[in-house]
Design an enzyme around this catalytic site. Structure first.
Site, PDB file in Angstrom:
ATOM      1  N   LYS A  54       0.836  -1.200   0.000  1.00 22.05           N
ATOM      2  CA  LYS A  54       0.000   0.000   0.000  1.00 22.05           C
ATOM      3  C   LYS A  54       0.876   1.258   0.000  1.00 22.05           C
ATOM      4  O   LYS A  54       0.620   2.205  -0.730  1.00 22.05           O
ATOM      5  CB  LYS A  54      -0.923  -0.002   1.236  1.00 22.05           C
ATOM      6  CG  LYS A  54      -2.094  -0.952   1.071  1.00 22.05           C
ATOM      7  CD  LYS A  54      -2.812  -1.253   2.373  1.00 22.05           C
ATOM      8  CE  LYS A  54      -3.846  -2.354   2.122  1.00 22.05           C
ATOM      9  NZ  LYS A  54      -4.458  -2.894   3.323  1.00 22.05           N
ATOM     10  N   GLN A  98      -5.111  -1.613   9.346  1.00 23.92           N
ATOM     11  CA  GLN A  98      -4.951  -2.948   8.777  1.00 23.92           C
ATOM     12  C   GLN A  98      -5.595  -4.001   9.688  1.00 23.92           C
ATOM     13  O   GLN A  98      -5.286  -4.083  10.870  1.00 23.92           O
ATOM     14  CB  GLN A  98      -3.448  -3.248   8.583  1.00 23.92           C
ATOM     15  CG  GLN A  98      -3.149  -4.550   7.889  1.00 23.92           C
ATOM     16  CD  GLN A  98      -3.608  -4.561   6.438  1.00 23.92           C
ATOM     17  OE1 GLN A  98      -3.443  -3.590   5.706  1.00 23.92           O
ATOM     18  NE2 GLN A  98      -4.218  -5.668   6.016  1.00 23.92           N
ATOM     19  N   ASP A 121     -11.552   2.398   3.620  1.00 20.28           N
ATOM     20  CA  ASP A 121     -11.835   0.958   3.590  1.00 20.28           C
ATOM     21  C   ASP A 121     -13.349   0.720   3.476  1.00 20.28           C
ATOM     22  O   ASP A 121     -13.784  -0.410   3.256  1.00 20.28           O
ATOM     23  CB  ASP A 121     -11.320   0.319   4.892  1.00 20.28           C
ATOM     24  CG  ASP A 121     -10.431  -0.878   4.627  1.00 20.28           C
ATOM     25  OD1 ASP A 121     -10.236  -1.214   3.436  1.00 20.28           O
ATOM     26  OD2 ASP A 121      -9.941  -1.480   5.594  1.00 20.28           O
TER      27      ASP A 121
END
Ligand code: NDP
Length: 294
Positions: A54, A98, A121
Site C-alpha cells: 500500500k 490494517q 476501507d
C-alpha cells in the site's frame, strides 16, 4: 471454448495510471496532495506485506503516504487517540487500519472511530448504511474492484443475474449493494444456502468470496457466464511448498465460463488500487472538489 482471462494485473495498472494522472491534476490545479495513513498494529507477516505494498503504490501514484506502526500490545485508548489525531490532520484524507487486529483490541470500536469522510476501507457503518441506501459512499475496496473487473467484460450489468457466494461485511454484503446499484438482479448465498450449484448455474455473473479452495466446480457454471474469484487460499503442493488458489476450480471452470479471473492476478491487484481510488475520491470530497474522473 476457453474463457477470456480477466487480467486484473493489467486492469489495475491502467487504473493506477489514471489515478496518478488525476492526482497530478489536483496537485497542479488545486494544490491538493491526497494523503493516506495506514495503521499497522503488531507484526503479522501477511499484514506487513499488504502495508508495504500500500505504501509503495500510494507513493507511486503521487500521493502522500503516512505509516504508523504500533506494537501488538498497544492499548485500545492509545490506538483511538492516534485515530483521533489522524481524523484532525488536514494532510490525511484516508485512514486505513490494517485488519485483523491483535486480540484485546475491539475492531468495531476502532473502525467506528474513523471519520466516515476518511474511511477509505468503507467499513464504517455510516458508509455501509449509505451504500445500502443507494447513496454515494466510500465503498470497500475489494467489492469495488470486482465491479470494475466485471465491467471490463460487460459495459452494463443491468438486468443480469448475479450470484454472490459469501456474506461478509468486507466482501459479500457490500458487493451485493454495488451490484444492486448497477441494476443487476442479485442472489446472495452463504454457508446455509441449499442447492448452491443450482443457484449459481442460473447466474450470468458469479462472485465467489468464501475462502474454500476450488469449491466452485465446472457444473456450477452456466456456459458463457462471467466468474469473479475473490478467494485467496494457500494449499500444500507435492513438493512440500504452498501455492495460491481461489475459491473457483480455475482449470475446469475456465473451460465453460465466458470470462474468468485468475488467482493470483485477478481481484487481488484491484484491492490496493481501489484503495488509491477511494483516497483520491475522499481527498476531493473533503476539499469540496468534484469527484475525480477515475
Ligand atoms: P469470511 O470468512 O468473512 O466470509 C466467508 C463467507 O463465505 C461467509 O459468508 C460464509 O457463510 C460463506 N461460506 C463459508 N462456507 C461456505 C460454503 N460451504 N458454501 C457457501 N458459502 C460459504 O471471508 P471474507 O469475505 O473476508 O473473504 C472471503 C475470501 O476472499 C477469503 O479467501 C479471503 O482470503 C478472500 N479475500 C480476498 C481479497 C482480495 O483482495 N482478493 C480481499 C478480502 C478477502 P456464513 O456467513 O454463513 O458463515
Amino acid at each position: 471454448m476457453a474463457a477470456q482471462i480477466i487480467d486484473g494485473k493489467a486492469i489495475a495498472a491502467d487504473l493506477r495510471a489514471r489515478v496518478a494522472g488525476e492526482v497530478e491534476r489536483v496537485k497542479r490545479d488545486h494544490g491538493l496532495t491526497p494523503g493516506l495513513a495506514v495503521v499497522l498494529v503488531g507484526n503479522d507477516p501477511a499484514s506487513e506485506v499488504y502495508v508495504r505494498s500500500k505504501h509503495t503504490q500510494t507513493q507511486a501514484a503521487g500521493m502522500a503516504s503516512f505509516e504508523h506502526k504500533l506494537p501488538a500490545d498497544v492499548s485500545q485508548d492509545a490506538l483511538l487517540a492516534l485515530i483521533g489525531k489522524l481524523n484532525r490532520d488536514p494532510a490525511v484524507h484516508g485512514i486505513l487500519v490494517q485488519l485483523p487486529l491483535p486480540k484485546g483490541l475491539v475492531t468495531e470500536a476502532i473502525v467506528n472511530a474513523i471519520d466516515p469522510a476518511k474511511d477509505v476501507d468503507g467499513l464504517h457503518p455510516h458508509n455501509a448504511g449509505r451504500l445500502a441506501g443507494g447513496l454515494s459512499a466510500l465503498s470497500p475496496c475489494t467489492p469495488l474492484g470486482c465491479i470494475i473487473l466485471s465491467k471490463t467484460v460487460h459495459a452494463s450489468l443491468e438486468g443480469m443475474n448475479a450470484v454472490v457466494i459469501g456474506r461478509s461485511n468486507l466482501v459479500g454484503r457490500p458487493l451485493v449493494q454495488l451490484l444492486l446499484n448497477e441494476n443487476a438482479t442479485v442472489t446472495i448465498a452463504h454457508s446455509r444456502s441449499r442447492n448452491l450449484p443450482e443457484i449459481t448455474a442460473r447466474a450470468d455473473l458469479v462472485y465467489a468470496a468464501v475462502g474454500r479452495p476450488e469449491m466452485v466446480k465446472r457444473d456450477w457454471i452456466k456456459p458463457g457466464a462471467t466468474v469473479i474469484d475473490v478467494g485467496i487460499n494457500r494449499i500444500p503442493t507435492a513438493e512440500g511448498k504452498t501455492r495460491l488458489v481461489g475459491d473457483v476450480a480455475f482449470a475446469e471452470v475456465s473451460e465453460v465460463a465466458g470470462a474468468i479471473t485468475p488467482v493470483p492476478g485477478g481481484v487481488g491487484p484491484m484491492t490496493v488500487t481501489c484503495l488509491l481510488v477511494n483516497t483520491l475520491r475522499a481527498a476531493c470530497a473533503i476539499a469540496g472538489l468534484p469527484a475525480p474522473a477515475v
